[in-house]
Scaffold this active site. Structure first.
Site, short mmCIF file in Angstrom:
data_model
loop_
_atom_site.label_atom_id
_atom_site.label_comp_id
_atom_site.label_asym_id
_atom_site.label_seq_id
_atom_site.Cartn_x
_atom_site.Cartn_y
_atom_site.Cartn_z
N LYS A 16 11.53 -4.66 -5.75
CA LYS A 16 10.87 -3.70 -4.85
C LYS A 16 10.89 -4.21 -3.41
CE LYS A 16 7.18 -4.10 -7.42
NZ LYS A 16 7.71 -4.86 -8.56
N GLY A 40 4.57 -10.64 -6.09
CA GLY A 40 5.42 -11.56 -5.33
C GLY A 40 6.68 -10.80 -5.00
N HIS A 41 6.81 -10.36 -3.76
CA HIS A 41 7.95 -9.53 -3.34
C HIS A 41 8.86 -10.36 -2.45
CE1 HIS A 41 5.48 -5.60 -4.11
NE2 HIS A 41 5.59 -6.38 -5.16
N GLN A 225 3.73 -4.57 -8.98
CA GLN A 225 3.86 -4.57 -10.44
C GLN A 225 4.86 -3.47 -10.87
OE1 GLN A 225 0.21 -4.77 -9.23
NE2 GLN A 225 0.98 -6.81 -8.98
P1 GDP Z 1 9.62 -7.51 -6.70
O1 GDP Z 1 8.36 -8.12 -7.17
O2 GDP Z 1 9.92 -6.22 -7.38
O3 GDP Z 1 9.70 -7.38 -5.21
O4 GDP Z 1 10.79 -8.50 -7.14
P2 GDP Z 1 10.77 -10.13 -7.03
O5 GDP Z 1 10.96 -10.51 -5.63
O6 GDP Z 1 9.60 -10.68 -7.75
O7 GDP Z 1 12.01 -10.48 -7.94
C1 GDP Z 1 13.28 -10.00 -7.65
C2 GDP Z 1 14.19 -11.23 -7.45
O8 GDP Z 1 15.54 -10.81 -7.50
C3 GDP Z 1 14.03 -11.87 -6.09
O9 GDP Z 1 14.28 -13.24 -6.21
C4 GDP Z 1 15.08 -11.19 -5.24
O10 GDP Z 1 15.53 -12.01 -4.15
C5 GDP Z 1 16.19 -11.04 -6.24
N1 GDP Z 1 17.05 -9.86 -6.08
C6 GDP Z 1 16.76 -8.61 -5.64
N2 GDP Z 1 17.83 -7.81 -5.74
C7 GDP Z 1 18.82 -8.57 -6.26
C8 GDP Z 1 20.17 -8.31 -6.63
O11 GDP Z 1 20.68 -7.21 -6.52
N3 GDP Z 1 20.88 -9.36 -7.15
C9 GDP Z 1 20.35 -10.60 -7.31
N4 GDP Z 1 21.11 -11.55 -7.85
N5 GDP Z 1 19.08 -10.87 -6.97
C10 GDP Z 1 18.33 -9.87 -6.47
P1 IMO Z 2 5.35 -7.74 -8.64
O1 IMO Z 2 4.68 -6.82 -7.64
C1 IMO Z 2 5.47 -9.10 -12.78
C2 IMO Z 2 1.65 -9.34 -14.90
C3 IMO Z 2 1.12 -10.69 -15.28
C4 IMO Z 2 0.38 -10.33 -16.56
C5 IMO Z 2 -0.21 -8.98 -16.23
C6 IMO Z 2 -1.66 -9.03 -15.75
O2 IMO Z 2 5.88 -8.98 -8.07
O3 IMO Z 2 6.32 -6.97 -9.47
P2 IMO Z 2 -2.77 -9.79 -13.46
O4 IMO Z 2 -2.73 -11.08 -12.73
O5 IMO Z 2 -2.22 -8.64 -12.69
O6 IMO Z 2 -4.12 -9.48 -14.03
O7 IMO Z 2 -1.80 -10.01 -14.73
O8 IMO Z 2 0.59 -8.44 -15.19
N1 IMO Z 2 1.96 -9.17 -13.46
C7 IMO Z 2 3.21 -9.11 -12.97
N2 IMO Z 2 4.40 -9.24 -13.57
N3 IMO Z 2 5.41 -8.83 -11.46
C8 IMO Z 2 4.23 -8.66 -10.85
O9 IMO Z 2 4.12 -8.22 -9.58
C9 IMO Z 2 3.05 -8.85 -11.59
N4 IMO Z 2 1.74 -8.79 -11.28
C10 IMO Z 2 1.09 -8.99 -12.44
O10 IMO Z 2 2.16 -11.61 -15.53
O11 IMO Z 2 1.29 -10.13 -17.61
MG MG Z 3 7.69 -9.91 -8.02
#
Ligand code: GDP
Ligand code: IMO
Ligand code: MG
Length: 425
Positions: A16, A40-41, A225
């Site tokens: 996201k 964690g974005h 999430q």
């Molecule tokens: P979010 O929580 O939905 O914002 O996603 P996260 O940041 O937690 O996890 C997505 C991970 O995939 C991050 O480490 C991004 O840098 C990485 N990512 C996003 N898009 C791509 C992609 O198209 N390819 C690869 N290899 N990594 C990606």
């Molecule tokens: P983003 O925005 C993935 C999961 C936790 C646990 C459940 C409840 O980066 O996609 P909480 O701390 O919210 O009470 O935990 O939700 N969880 C996530 N899993 N990405 C997240 O956020 C999450 N935020 C919470 O691992 O299973």
């Molecule tokens: Mg994340």
């Protein structure tokens, strides 16, 4: 004017942050509407990487205003740290760009402690929370004993509320959980110091958004999430304590439903889940390990290894229906680049019967057996490809099958973590 909600279509971590960063160049406002620092974005641009937990992902591409909406639960101490990290990374004056809702609820240190002791007491039934105090903070909110960001500005009343809440919580910590009690004086001191740093950002963000809608300004609402972690529609109780789905975008921002013009779902080309709870297409074999390795699937907030599995089209279709998604973004296509065979789940078997829907009963979800369709891999590198037509034929076949199954098009295909590693159709 576009008012677009951007929602995870799986169990979170769909990418996201990357997509919001990409699209933020064309918007005036980016709004987080639920969750807290459990999110964690990750954003990658130029040679920089940043992981945002509370600040919307719209700070770095264009000059949109970033709003932390009323539906978010905010840990002021974590927020101060995050603001500092952003200001160290890029030359941005957040005072011009960041707005925090006065109605957003505060996560206090006692919420984090409660989150952790409650998880400990659940033993093998633990949810696997991020330990950031999210559940207990939303409990305080709906029990009407919460402290809101606006309350931080009234020191005397704040102190009284904290002491009152803490008396109850210390009682539970001591007598129910056998844990040490917490010290109110320390907590108040820490909170006052954090408040000094952020009080200039606190305001009525609903009014800002209402005016923006009247002026027909473009807005992005950034979900945290994912749909299957939604407290109502996810795999309860293995969910988060807020509503990442479309309705949550309205209640968590004050944006009315009829103002929303686009619902963009984000899905990986496979599936991951972090924390406990059912995951029908989870893989415990070499393919799962390879997804984790290729995709660097480790939690952006907690560092935990993410559980990995094949793409689940029944779950994806459920998310599309829940959120009225009329656009989709496919992320991490490149992670599948070196797979000989790729599978997608197109049906489930439940107690010997074939079913085509995502069950509402979590115990049923636990017993699902996925039925897969296999595709030949493309076994070539997709990272630098910038046009859909230039993708390998097997990749296009895979993507088109998903689109036809779901009935929604991928307007974005992501082939790497960086902003520019993206195909926009
Ligand atoms: P979010 O929580 O939905 O914002 O996603 P996260 O940041 O937690 O996890 C997505 C991970 O995939 C991050 O480490 C991004 O840098 C990485 N990512 C996003 N898009 C791509 C992609 O198209 N390819 C690869 N290899 N990594 C990606
Ligand atoms: P983003 O925005 C993935 C999961 C936790 C646990 C459940 C409840 O980066 O996609 P909480 O701390 O919210 O009470 O935990 O939700 N969880 C996530 N899993 N990405 C997240 O956020 C999450 N935020 C919470 O691992 O299973
Ligand atoms: Mg994340």
């Amino acid at each position: 004017m576009a008012v677009r909600i951007i929602i995870g279509a799986q169990w979170g971590d769909e990418g996201k942050g990357k997509i919001v960063d990409l699209l933020s160049a064309e918007t005036d406002y980016v709004v987080r509407y639920q969750g807290g620092a459990n999110a964690g974005h990750t954003l990658k641009f130029d040679d920089k990487t940043i992981v945002l937990h509370l600040i919307p992902s719209g700070m770095f591409n264009g000059d949109s205003k970033c709003i932390i909406g009323n539906g978010v639960v905010i840990d002021p101490i974590a927020l101060v740290k995050e603001i500092k990290e952003v200001e160290e990374l890029v030359d941005i004056d957040l005072k011009e760009r960041l707005y925090i809702s006065d109605s957003a609820h505060v996560i206090l240190p006692y919420h984090k402690v409660l989150d952790q002791v409650k998880e400990k007491s659940r033993g093998s039934d633990a949810i696997g929370t991020t330990g950031r105090g999210i559940g207990p903070a939303y409990v305080s909110k709906v029990s009407r004993i919460g402290i809101r960001m606006g309350d931080l500005l009234n020191e005397e009343a704040l102190e009284e509320k904290i002491r009152k809440n803490l008396a109850d919580i210390n009682n539970a910590l001591k007598h129910v959980y056998g844990e040490p009690e917490l010290d109110a004086d320390n907590m108040i001191k820490e909170l006052k110091s954090a408040t000094d740093s952020i009080k200039g950002y606190i305001c009525n963000t609903t009014q800002i958004l209402h005016e923006a809608i009247e002026e027909k300004k473009p807005i992005l609402l950034e979900g945290a999430q994912g749909s299957l972690l939604d407290v109502d529609h996810g795999t309860y109780p293995y969910v988060t304590s807020s509503s990442p789905t479309a309705g949550g975008a309205c209640t968590g921002s004050g944006v009315p439903p009829l103002a929303i013009t686009h619902s963009l779902g984000i899905t990986k080309a496979y599936c991951t889940r972090v924390g406990n709870g059912p995951f029908p297409t989870e893989l415990d074999d070499d393919a799962g390990e390879k997804l984790r390795k290729n995709g660097q699937e480790f939690g952006a907030t907690t560092g935990r290894p993410r559980r990995c599995g094949w793409l689940d089209l029944i779950a994806l279709k459920y998310a599309v229906r829940l959120n009225g998604m009329n656009e989709l973004a496919l992320t991490k296509l490149d992670v599948l680049d070196d797979f000989k065979t790729i599978k997608v789940c197109t049906q489930y078997e439940l107690d010997g019967k074939k079913i085509n829907h995502f069950p509402s009963d979590t115990e049923d979800v636990e017993r699902l057996k996925p039925i897969y369709k296999s595709f030949p891999g493309w076994e070539s590198v997709t990272r630098d490809i910038s046009s859909f037509d230039d993708l390998p034929e097997n990749a296009r076949t895979y993507i088109k099958f998903i689109e036809e199954f779901i009935g929604v098009k991928f307007t974005i295909v992501s082939t790497g973590p960086k902003r520019n590693e993206t195909i926009v159709r």
